[in-house]
Design an enzyme around this catalytic site. Structure first.
Site, mmCIF file in Angstrom:
data_model
loop_
_atom_site.group_PDB
_atom_site.id
_atom_site.type_symbol
_atom_site.label_atom_id
_atom_site.label_comp_id
_atom_site.label_asym_id
_atom_site.label_seq_id
_atom_site.Cartn_x
_atom_site.Cartn_y
_atom_site.Cartn_z
ATOM 1 N N GLU A 19 -109.966 -68.489 50.349
ATOM 2 C CA GLU A 19 -109.064 -67.911 51.361
ATOM 3 C C GLU A 19 -107.784 -67.392 50.706
ATOM 4 O O GLU A 19 -107.191 -68.058 49.857
ATOM 5 C CB GLU A 19 -108.706 -68.948 52.424
ATOM 6 C CG GLU A 19 -109.871 -69.471 53.226
ATOM 7 C CD GLU A 19 -110.660 -68.409 53.984
ATOM 8 O OE1 GLU A 19 -110.219 -67.253 54.072
ATOM 9 O OE2 GLU A 19 -111.742 -68.759 54.491
ATOM 10 N N ALA A 58 -111.754 -66.646 66.612
ATOM 11 C CA ALA A 58 -112.523 -67.596 65.807
ATOM 12 C C ALA A 58 -112.349 -67.374 64.306
ATOM 13 O O ALA A 58 -112.809 -68.166 63.501
ATOM 14 C CB ALA A 58 -114.009 -67.499 66.171
ATOM 15 N N GLY A 59 -111.700 -66.288 63.925
ATOM 16 C CA GLY A 59 -111.521 -66.019 62.501
ATOM 17 C C GLY A 59 -112.786 -65.504 61.839
ATOM 18 O O GLY A 59 -113.017 -65.745 60.657
ATOM 19 N N LEU A 60 -113.616 -64.801 62.606
ATOM 20 C CA LEU A 60 -114.881 -64.278 62.068
ATOM 21 C C LEU A 60 -114.812 -62.763 61.860
ATOM 22 O O LEU A 60 -115.828 -62.092 61.727
ATOM 23 C CB LEU A 60 -116.036 -64.634 63.004
ATOM 24 C CG LEU A 60 -116.246 -66.128 63.252
ATOM 25 C CD1 LEU A 60 -117.375 -66.360 64.250
ATOM 26 C CD2 LEU A 60 -116.549 -66.862 61.952
ATOM 27 N N ASP A 96 -112.965 -58.926 54.253
ATOM 28 C CA ASP A 96 -113.593 -58.846 55.573
ATOM 29 C C ASP A 96 -114.367 -57.542 55.732
ATOM 30 O O ASP A 96 -115.506 -57.525 56.206
ATOM 31 C CB ASP A 96 -112.537 -58.963 56.673
ATOM 32 C CG ASP A 96 -111.841 -60.309 56.670
ATOM 33 O OD1 ASP A 96 -112.310 -61.221 55.961
ATOM 34 O OD2 ASP A 96 -110.815 -60.450 57.359
#
Length: 383
Positions: free
Chosen positions: A35, A124-126, A173
């Site tokens: 991260e 959700a951080g997806l 991402d």
């Protein structure tokens, strides 16, 4: 992806515009480990998942563009002659941002209609934002024959986020959403944009996501603040990015840094090392070693980089104390969203019930549990 959602989006497009659209799927992503390393030109370990954005796109007969966010039932019309960031524009900025970045490259598109919807849980951080950006640039590339490479498309998506949304994100991402492969995770070097793919062959274990269902609304500002610290330390070390730094180098300038800055930079150096170790663990099929790295990564996110929150920490602590969970950590930018957990397949139901009950008791709210499959990146579909 989701056939029901695809049908819904196509039907809405046909009802509104009376034409047959191009239809595309653009997935969200998980990240096994790594991260905030991507904007430091380091290493990350994402995978595209079978939740994402479905888009329907076609040329417009009118002299302006119409975009419909199906889930929100919101419609937005705009002219291609006046592209600029929209104050409080939310999803609109992801769309116009892609168009604006194309125009900066001297690429002109004609008016188009676009309807999109998704099944990525909100907050959700997806990476629903990257999935949306990629769906727009991929759709426009197909519709107008722009002949952009996938690499060029993700760079446009990233710049849209920087310049129109205001989040100085790395490339992970967008890359994972565009280049994802079915049943494989991608160990990505964010400098070279080269990835090695790994099957997740943990036959006895299942990937389980637990959504805290909280967002502490600090993400954009805090994200940019973390990036500022990383850039400051890199400059002090006379390297372009912290990817090039070592612990010894960092220690040589420790006296010039606050303890907070030192720990944040140290986390990035150590997190890059963990990502590379994780690749080795997968090659060796060392599931326990892999899981241990996840717990270490969460400790760093919590205590060094300080991007966790009490809800995420609670979930990881409970996972650590459960003998059937070999690894867990917070996933995404931080301050909310999901944890990723590797749980013994036979114990998944029991763990789900146990963690849900404990979370409800501790926070007087529900957590949500998802199981995902690793999927193909952004692509056209035949409906």
């Amino acid at each position: 992806m989701n056939p029901k959602l695809t049908t819904e989006i196509v039907t809405r497009f046909q009802d509104k515009f009376k034409t047959q659209p191009l239809v595309l799927h653009s997935p969200g992503r998980i990240n096994l480990i790594g991260e905030h390393t991507d904007y430091n030109e380091g290493f990350v370990f994402p995978a595209a998942i079978n939740k994402g954005i479905v888009g329907a796109i076609q040329k417009a007969e009118k002299p302006y563009c119409t975009v419909i966010a199906n889930d929100l039932d919101e419609e937005y019309e705009f002219s291609l002659n006046t592209i600029k960031p929209i104050a409080n524009g939310q999803w609109r900025n992801f769309v116009v941002g892609v168009v604006g970045e194309l125009q900066k490259r001297g690429i002109e598109v004609e008016p188009f209609n676009f309807v999109f919807g998704g099944d990525i849980p909100k907050g959700a951080g997806l990476s629903s934002s990257a999935a949306l950006e990629n769906s727009v640039v991929f759709g426009l590339n197909e519709l107008f024959g722009l002949e952009l490479s996938k690499k060029e498309m993700i760079e446009i998506s990233q710049k849209a986020e920087h310049n129109y949304v205001g989040v100085r994100c790395g490339i992970m991402d967008q890359y994972a959403s565009m280049f994802g492969e079915k049943d494989r995770a991608l160990l990505l070097d964010c400098r070279t944009l080269k990835a090695k793919t790994y099957p997740l062959e943990f036959e006895d274990y299942q990937v389980m996501l637990i959504n805290t269902n909280v967002s502490h609304n600090l993400v954009d500002a805090e994200y940019n603040d973390r990036r500022d610290v990383c850039e400051k330390v890199a400059k002090l070390l006379n390297v372009n990015f912290l990817r090039d730094a070592t612990k010894a180098m960092l220690n040589s300038v420790k006296h010039q840094l606050s303890e907070d800055e030192y720990q944040k930079a140290l986390y990035i150096i150590q997190e890059n090392e963990r990502v590379l170790k994780a690749g080795k663990m997968l090659e060796e099929k060392n599931v326990l070693g892999f899981g241990k790295l996840l717990f270490e990564a969460h400790y760093g996110a919590q205590h060094q980089f300080k991007i966790s929150c009490k809800e995420l920490d609670f979930l990881v602590d409970e996972a650590r104390n459960n003998p059937h969970v070999i690894g867990a950590r917070m996933m995404g930018g931080g301050f909310g969203g999901c944890t990723i957990n590797f749980v013994k397949a036979e114990a998944v139901n029991a763990f789900s019930e146990d963690i849900s009950k404990k979370y409800r008791k501790a926070f007087k709210r529900e957590c949500s549990i998802y199981f995902v499959e690793l999927s193909q990146g952004t692509h056209l579909t035949n409906n």
